[in-house]
Every structure is written in structure tokens, then in C-alpha cells.
Design an enzyme around this catalytic site. Structure first.
Site, PDB file in Angstrom:
ATOM      1  N   SER A   1       0.748  -1.326   0.105  1.00 30.33           N
ATOM      2  CA  SER A   1      -0.243  -0.018   0.065  1.00 30.33           C
ATOM      3  C   SER A   1       0.730   1.132   0.000  1.00 30.33           C
ATOM      4  CB  SER A   1      -1.019  -0.012   1.138  1.00 30.33           C
ATOM      5  OG  SER A   1      -2.096  -0.880   0.781  1.00 30.33           O
TER       6      SER A   1
ATOM      7  N   LYS B   1      -0.155   3.277  -2.998  1.00 29.87           N
ATOM      8  CA  LYS B   1      -1.097   3.994  -3.212  1.00 29.87           C
ATOM      9  C   LYS B   1      -0.907   5.443  -3.415  1.00 29.87           C
ATOM     10  CE  LYS B   1      -4.717   1.116  -0.820  1.00 29.87           C
ATOM     11  NZ  LYS B   1      -4.169  -0.216  -0.845  1.00 29.87           N
TER      12      LYS B   1
ATOM     13  N   TYR C   1     -11.480   0.874   3.502  1.00 30.57           N
ATOM     14  CA  TYR C   1     -10.214   0.940   3.114  1.00 30.57           C
ATOM     15  C   TYR C   1     -10.107  -0.400   2.159  1.00 30.57           C
ATOM     16  CZ  TYR C   1      -5.024   0.895   2.726  1.00 30.57           C
ATOM     17  OH  TYR C   1      -3.638   0.955   2.155  1.00 30.57           O
TER      18      TYR C   1
END
Length: 386
Positions: free
Chosen positions: A55, A58, A166
Site C-alpha cells: 500500500s 497508493k 479501506y
């Protein structure tokens, strides 16, 4: 040896992490770095160690969107379905019954803002029980790490803009920007972000990392470390900008320095400061983050996730943002996130610094490691705070 060096060395020596790479930059460049432990059998950990970023990808995917906004290709409030009509086919999952999933049509259309702030409605299976039930009851469901086009099609857990969950929103961001731009996602990223920032050790395929790729470990409750392997799909149908990248700490620090300088890198403008401001400002639109921000239902993968515990937080177009300060630690308006294998970072505009603190270990947010991260942050702020 500095206190910063000692924190890194002691964390590894005590078996809290298998290895660590930590670095700090100001607006001009790297001001400190230190590593401890072996990244793999062939190489000691160092700034060029390649991490499975998960992540941490991201924020780079979010930057792609901010660049598209800067170029006038889209706005934060453009409905996703106007660019990618398949998004408008997604339904709100109300329940999983004995007869199968029960859906309804969303009452609102998701926008780019919803994707960037994780308020689109889509949530990962390990963090949302209803989504886990759906995945178990739906053999055709493809999880995000499979890398198929179908793996984008998560049902919504609520109407866009109504709550925080999320999940795969940033994967849709990457697909949306590639559609607007016309170039393949990996070429777009290389030409517009990685090459201009000198991120030559950042890749979409782990094979490209060679023996610089770090090993991974699973920490058991008794503290013992066992080798494990958790990777995104190789050569997928679509690269997911929520998790697809592999890269070094030094490369990621170059990206963080771009953010710290609000779109400028070594005298060159990569993205305009007005658009870049979206990555600094709260974009939640009235949605309040839950506490904990993300609750884990799989303890071997992650503890409950609460960046900067006890502080009020919001979310910008790219990061969690702290709205309060703790004495001796990051200031108000600091930005942060991480990768699930415990690769952590933060950006503190008030002090003009950014830092990474990275290993490759599950479960995420291991309490002993987070205590070391706190010690590291306090030492960084004491040494480099202004």
C-alpha cells in the site's frame, strides 16, 4: 554512533524486525540514513534494498490522479462512471443470505474524490466482515491480488461518500488515469513519475529486482520469525495502483521529497502546486474516520490499524493527515501511510522533513515494531526539527 543509529540497530538485534532500512530527507535531499540486518541471504539491508511496497503504492497512484487534474483531464468531482462505465454497474451489498448476496442500487455516484479518500464504498475482505462473507459465498469473486480485470469489481458496502472503507479504490484510480491518458499504466508511471524522480529501482515486476529483493518474514506470537512470501500477481491483466509496486527506500524518499516540495523536484516542476495542494488538504467531505481507522479480523496478517493513536485524523487526496500534534513528534498537517509488510513513512511539512522506516514482516502494526517507530520519530524530530 547516533541515537538514531542505535534505535535501528537495537530493534533488529532484539528480534523485533528481521532487518530495517531507515532514511530521512529534508527539502534538499537525504540528511541521514542507516540500515541493520540482512535483507536476504546475499545482501545486507541498505538504501537500494527493494521492498514489496504493497500500500505504499497508493500514494503514487494518487499522484497520478493529481497530475491528471493538473492537466485538466478530470476534476475531483468527476463521476468515475463517466470515464469507466463499468463502475456504475457496481451495487451496494446489503447482506449475504442463504439464497446468496442481496444488493441494491447506489443512491449516489462515486467520484474521483471518493476513490482517493476511500469513501467509495469498497473494502478489503480482511477488514470488513460483510465483505469476507461475500467472498466466501461467491466463488466468482476475484480478490485484488489476483491482478485480473474482474478483481476491480468489489461490491460497495455503503453509498459513495457516506463512510470510510479501506480497499481497492486506488486500483480504480490507476485504471481511470490510464484510460484518460491513453498510455499503458506502467509506461505512464515510468515516463511521468519514476524517471523524472530518478526512481530507477522501482518496478512493477519483482523479477526485475534480482537479488536486491528483500525476503519476508512472519512473526509468531512468541516472537519467532518464519520465512514467508506474499506478493502481488506477476504479469497481471492489470496493475493495481493500490499495491503493485516494488521499490527501494531511497526511491520512495525521492517521491516523498517531491511531496514535501509541493510538486517541485530538483528545480523542475512535476505537478503544479495548486493541484499538489489536494494531497495536503482534507478531502473527506464531512466523513469522520472510524476508531480504529481499520479493524483487523485476521491477527496473523495485521493488528488493528490506528496511525498516530489518539490524534484526530482526516484524509487528503493521497494520505492520512494528522489534525493534532504530539509534543516532540510530527506536527499538525503531517501526512502518512504504510505498506502491509511494515514499511512506514511520514511527511512533516511543518518541520520540512520526511522519513521512511521499512522492513518486510507480518503482522502489520506489530506493537513492538510500532514502539520502535515511535522512538525513531521522536529522535528524528529532536535531531532535525526546526
Amino acid at each position: 554512533m547516533s541515537s538514531l543509529d542505535q534505535i535501528i540497530d537495537n530493534t533488529v538485534e532484539r528480534g523485533v524486525a528481521p532487518f530495517l532500512v531507515a532514511m530521512v530527507t529534508d527539502r534538499e535531499g537525504v540528511v541521514w540514513e542507516h540500515s541493520a540486518g540482512q535483507a536476504n541471504a546475499a545482501r545486507a539491508a541498505g538504501p537500494d534494498t527493494v521492498f514489496t511496497l504493497f500500500s505504499m503504492t497508493k500514494a503514487i497512484g494518487s499522484l497520478m490522479a493529481v497530475m491528471a487534474i493538473d492537466r485538466g483531464l478530470i476534476t475531483l468531482d468527476t463521476p468515475v462512471g463517466d470515464v469507466l462505465p463499468a463502475f456504475d454497474e457496481l451495487q451496494v451489498l446489503e447482506a449475504v443470505t442463504a439464497e446468496g448476496p442481496r444488493y441494491r442500487k447506489p443512491r449516489t455516484r462515486a467520484t474521483l474524490r471518493h476513490l482517493l479518500t476511500h469513501t467509495s464504498g469498497m473494502g478489503y475482505e480482511p477488514f470488513y466482515p460483510l465483505m469476507a462473507e461475500y467472498a466466501e459465498a461467491t466463488p466468482s469473486h476475484s480478490t485484488d491480488v489476483t491482478g485480473t480485470h474482474a478483481s476491480l469489481n468489489y461490491p460497495l458496502l455503503f453509498d459513495p461518500g457516506q463512510d470510510f472503507a479501506y480497499g481497492v479504490s486506488t486500483d480504480w484510480v490507476g485504471a481511470l488515469v490510464a484510460e484518460l491518458d491513453g498510455r499503458p499504466m506502467d509506461r505512464l508511471l515510468r515516463e511521468d513519475i519514476l524517471d523524472p524522480l530518478g526512481m530507477t529501482n522501482t518496478y512493477f515486476e519483482r523479477a526485475q529486482a534480482g537479488d536486491h529483493l528483500a525476503d519476508q518474514a512472519l512473526k509468531h506470537p512468541d516472537g519467532t520469525l518464519e520465512p514467508c512470501q506474499v506478493f502481488p500477481a506477476a504479469n497481471p491483466e492489470i496493475y493495481h495502483m493500490g499495491h503493485a509496486l516494488y521499490g527501494s527506500a531511497a526511491d520512495y524518499l525521492s517521491f516523498l521529497r517531491l511531496v514535501l516540495n509541493r510538486g517541485e523536484h530538483d528545480g523542475h516542476t512535476i505537478v503544479g502546486s495548486d493541484a499538489m495542494g489536494l494531497m495536503f488538504e482534507n478531502q473527506l467531505g464531512g466523513v469522520t474516520l472510524p476508531t480504529p481507522v481499520i479493524k483487523s479480523y485476521i491477527p496473523s496478517m495485521s493488528y488493528d490499524i490506528e496511525p498516530c493513536p489518539g490524534l484526530r485524523k482526516t484524509h487528503t487526496a493521497g494520505f492520512f493527515r494528522t489534525e493534532e500534534a504530539t509534543p516532540g513528534m510530527r506536527g499538525v498537517g503531517s501526512l502518512t501511510w504504510a505498506g502491509v509488510l511494515n514499511s512506514h513513512y511520514w511527511i512533516d511539512p511543518s518541520r520540512g522533513i520526511a522519513a521512511v522506516f521499512m522492513t518486510q514482516m507480518l503482522p502489520f502494526c506489530d506493537p513492538d515494531l510500532m514502539a520502535s517507530l515511535d522512538d525513531f520519530e521522536r529522535a528524528v524530530c529532536e535531531k532535525f526539527g526546526r
